[in-house]
Design a protein around this motif. Structure first.
Motif, PDB file in Angstrom:
ATOM      1  N   ILE A 158       0.844  -1.207   0.000  1.00 50.19           N
ATOM      2  CA  ILE A 158       0.000   0.000   0.000  1.00 50.19           C
ATOM      3  C   ILE A 158       0.875   1.252   0.000  1.00 50.19           C
ATOM      4  O   ILE A 158       0.661   2.183  -0.790  1.00 50.19           O
ATOM      5  N   MET A 159       1.889   1.279   0.868  1.00 50.03           N
ATOM      6  CA  MET A 159       2.763   2.447   0.937  1.00 50.03           C
ATOM      7  C   MET A 159       3.570   2.619  -0.339  1.00 50.03           C
ATOM      8  O   MET A 159       3.750   3.744  -0.834  1.00 50.03           O
ATOM      9  N   SER A 164       4.469   5.406  -5.520  1.00 52.01           N
ATOM     10  CA  SER A 164       4.509   5.305  -6.978  1.00 52.01           C
ATOM     11  C   SER A 164       3.490   6.231  -7.627  1.00 52.01           C
ATOM     12  O   SER A 164       3.779   6.903  -8.628  1.00 52.01           O
ATOM     13  N   ARG A 165       2.324   6.293  -7.045  1.00 47.27           N
ATOM     14  CA  ARG A 165       1.243   7.128  -7.598  1.00 47.27           C
ATOM     15  C   ARG A 165       1.540   8.614  -7.454  1.00 47.27           C
ATOM     16  O   ARG A 165       1.377   9.392  -8.403  1.00 47.27           O
ATOM     17  N   GLU A 166       1.992   9.023  -6.283  1.00 45.81           N
ATOM     18  CA  GLU A 166       2.137  10.439  -5.991  1.00 45.81           C
ATOM     19  C   GLU A 166       3.438  11.035  -6.511  1.00 45.81           C
ATOM     20  O   GLU A 166       3.470  12.202  -6.903  1.00 45.81           O
ATOM     21  N   LEU A 167       4.520  10.259  -6.505  1.00 44.63           N
ATOM     22  CA  LEU A 167       5.806  10.820  -6.919  1.00 44.63           C
ATOM     23  C   LEU A 167       6.244  10.372  -8.306  1.00 44.63           C
ATOM     24  O   LEU A 167       6.926  11.122  -9.006  1.00 44.63           O
ATOM     25  N   LEU A 168       5.861   9.165  -8.716  1.00 48.64           N
ATOM     26  CA  LEU A 168       6.251   8.687 -10.044  1.00 48.64           C
ATOM     27  C   LEU A 168       5.108   8.806 -11.045  1.00 48.64           C
ATOM     28  O   LEU A 168       5.277   8.500 -12.216  1.00 48.64           O
ATOM     29  N   HIS A 169       3.931   9.197 -10.559  1.00 53.27           N
ATOM     30  CA  HIS A 169       2.778   9.517 -11.403  1.00 53.27           C
ATOM     31  C   HIS A 169       2.239   8.307 -12.171  1.00 53.27           C
ATOM     32  O   HIS A 169       1.749   8.445 -13.286  1.00 53.27           O
ATOM     33  N   ASP A 321      -0.263  11.569   4.900  1.00 53.39           N
ATOM     34  CA  ASP A 321      -1.723  11.626   5.039  1.00 53.39           C
ATOM     35  C   ASP A 321      -2.381  10.478   4.285  1.00 53.39           C
ATOM     36  O   ASP A 321      -3.322   9.838   4.785  1.00 53.39           O
ATOM     37  N   ALA A 322      -1.889  10.221   3.071  1.00 48.37           N
ATOM     38  CA  ALA A 322      -2.445   9.119   2.268  1.00 48.37           C
ATOM     39  C   ALA A 322      -2.134   7.770   2.900  1.00 48.37           C
ATOM     40  O   ALA A 322      -2.978   6.860   2.888  1.00 48.37           O
ATOM     41  N   VAL A 327      -3.802   2.793   4.662  1.00 48.31           N
ATOM     42  CA  VAL A 327      -3.408   1.634   5.469  1.00 48.31           C
ATOM     43  C   VAL A 327      -4.474   1.342   6.520  1.00 48.31           C
ATOM     44  O   VAL A 327      -4.822   0.179   6.760  1.00 48.31           O
ATOM     45  N   ALA A 328      -5.022   2.383   7.130  1.00 44.63           N
ATOM     46  CA  ALA A 328      -6.094   2.169   8.117  1.00 44.63           C
ATOM     47  C   ALA A 328      -7.303   1.497   7.472  1.00 44.63           C
ATOM     48  O   ALA A 328      -7.907   0.582   8.055  1.00 44.63           O
TER      49      ALA A 328
END
Length: 349
Positions: A158-159, A164-169, A321-322, A327-328
């Motif tokens: 998940i992390m 990957s999504r936020e920094l590598l787009h 925050d994500a 994860v929760a």
């Protein structure tokens, strides 16, 4: 935005780290200040040789954790070391992120002790970006946790996907589990149970990823325990150096080869740039109450600059925050609570 940089743990001395910091400040105007943490005398000497010190502040630390120190023992014993002081600056809200080139095990221990993990996270893994034939992928964990349970690997996935999504787009990262074959009968009890759990979540799970799949774009995130991941990472680094060494020697064997090498110089330069770990800068330690970046001990100026860039982007994208949110949600969906998880201190690879 303020970032603390431990300048004492690198192989090439504090001057190289400080020069990399200067390059970062030139290219990243959003940084208000960089806090250089370490021996004041060494830092002052390096700064005097480098010129102006705009947006730079010194934080003295009288001790250094070496590569020979036992991680947790050193963190407890060397209370005024540069690495611990950098973590405390993040803990106390005086910096948003910390960067260190020092002992990986000590960094994991210092970050975990001083910052603590985010509430829903059980283990903090190290994620590293690695090149593939059509871009890059995230390998996680590469050295923070020797032994893992399935829920730990699920959280790593998940992390890693968030990173990957936020920094590598990668809009919807494909996530795989490192194994010895693609068939679901392969792997170990750990990988099989991890796969079962991952398929209950909203992750784009591609199943098992073999070693020869890593660099061919089958997954955007590859998950494993820190012991295996560290071996993969160091094997790749060593193989890359060996291949370039062999190619360089063969291209110098005779005049015709030297001519061909000269004609292909641009291609070789581009290949080296794509495979150069300096371009990736540093590896984040995910899942903590703060941003922590591990830079390679042998990092030069460009790698330091890129480590600062990675820290800046991680802060801007509010990765933590994500992580807390996703994860929760996964823990709830899988029925995992603190009472059902392993809360022991992780072994450091």
């Amino acid at each position: 935005m303020r970032i603390a940089v431990d300048v004492m743990g690198g192989d090439h001395g504090s001057g190289v780290v400080i020069n990399g910091v200067r390059l970062a400040l030139q290219s990243l105007p959003q940084i208000h200040e960089i806090l250089l943490v370490g021996d004041q005398g060494q830092i002052e000497s390096a700064l005097a040789a480098a010129g102006p010190r705009d947006r730079i502040r010194l934080v003295h630390a009288s001790e250094v954790i070496t590569m020979e120190d036992k991680p947790l023992d050193a963190v407890r014993r060397k209370k005024d070391c540069s690495m611990v002081r950098a973590m405390e600056l993040v803990r106390d809200g005086k910096a948003g992120a910390a960067i260190s080139l020092g002992n990986t095990g000590a960094l994991v221990a210092a970050a975990t002790v001083k910052l603590r993990r985010l509430a829903p996270v059980e283990r903090a893994p190290i994620a590293t970006v690695m090149p593939s034939v059509n871009g890059e992928f995230v390998l996680v964990d590469v050295g923070a946790n020797h032994e893992c349970r399935p829920i730990h690997l699920v959280q790593f996935a998940i992390m890693g996907a968030i990173y990957s999504r936020e920094l590598l787009h990668h809009r919807q990262p494909r996530v795989g589990i490192l194994s010895n074959g693609r068939e679901e009968t392969k792997g170990t009890e750990l990988t099989r149970e991890t796969l079962r759990l991952m398929r209950q979540l909203d992750l784009d799970c591609v199943g098992y990823v073999e070693g020869h799949d890593l660099f061919h774009g089958r997954a955007d995130v590859v998950v494993t325990d820190g012991f295996t991941g560290n071996i993969v990472l160091k094997t790749c680094e060593g193989l890359s150096r060996a291949i370039f060494g062999v190619v360089r020697a063969e291209l110098q064997a005779n005049g015709w080869r030297k001519l061909g090498a000269a004609l292909a110089r641009g291609a070789f330069r581009d290949i080296k740039r794509r495979l150069d770990p300096e371009a990736y800068g540093g590896a984040p330690l995910l899942g903590l109450n703060g941003v922590v970046i591990k830079a390679h001990g042998g990092a030069r100026e460009e790698a330091i600059m890129n480590a600062v860039r990675v820290a800046t982007e991680t802060l801007q994208q509010r990765i933590n925050d994500a992580i807390v949110r996703e994860v929760a949600a996964a823990n709830l969906k899988l029925g995992f609570t603190k009472s059902t998880m392993d809360t022991s201190t992780p072994a450091v690879a």
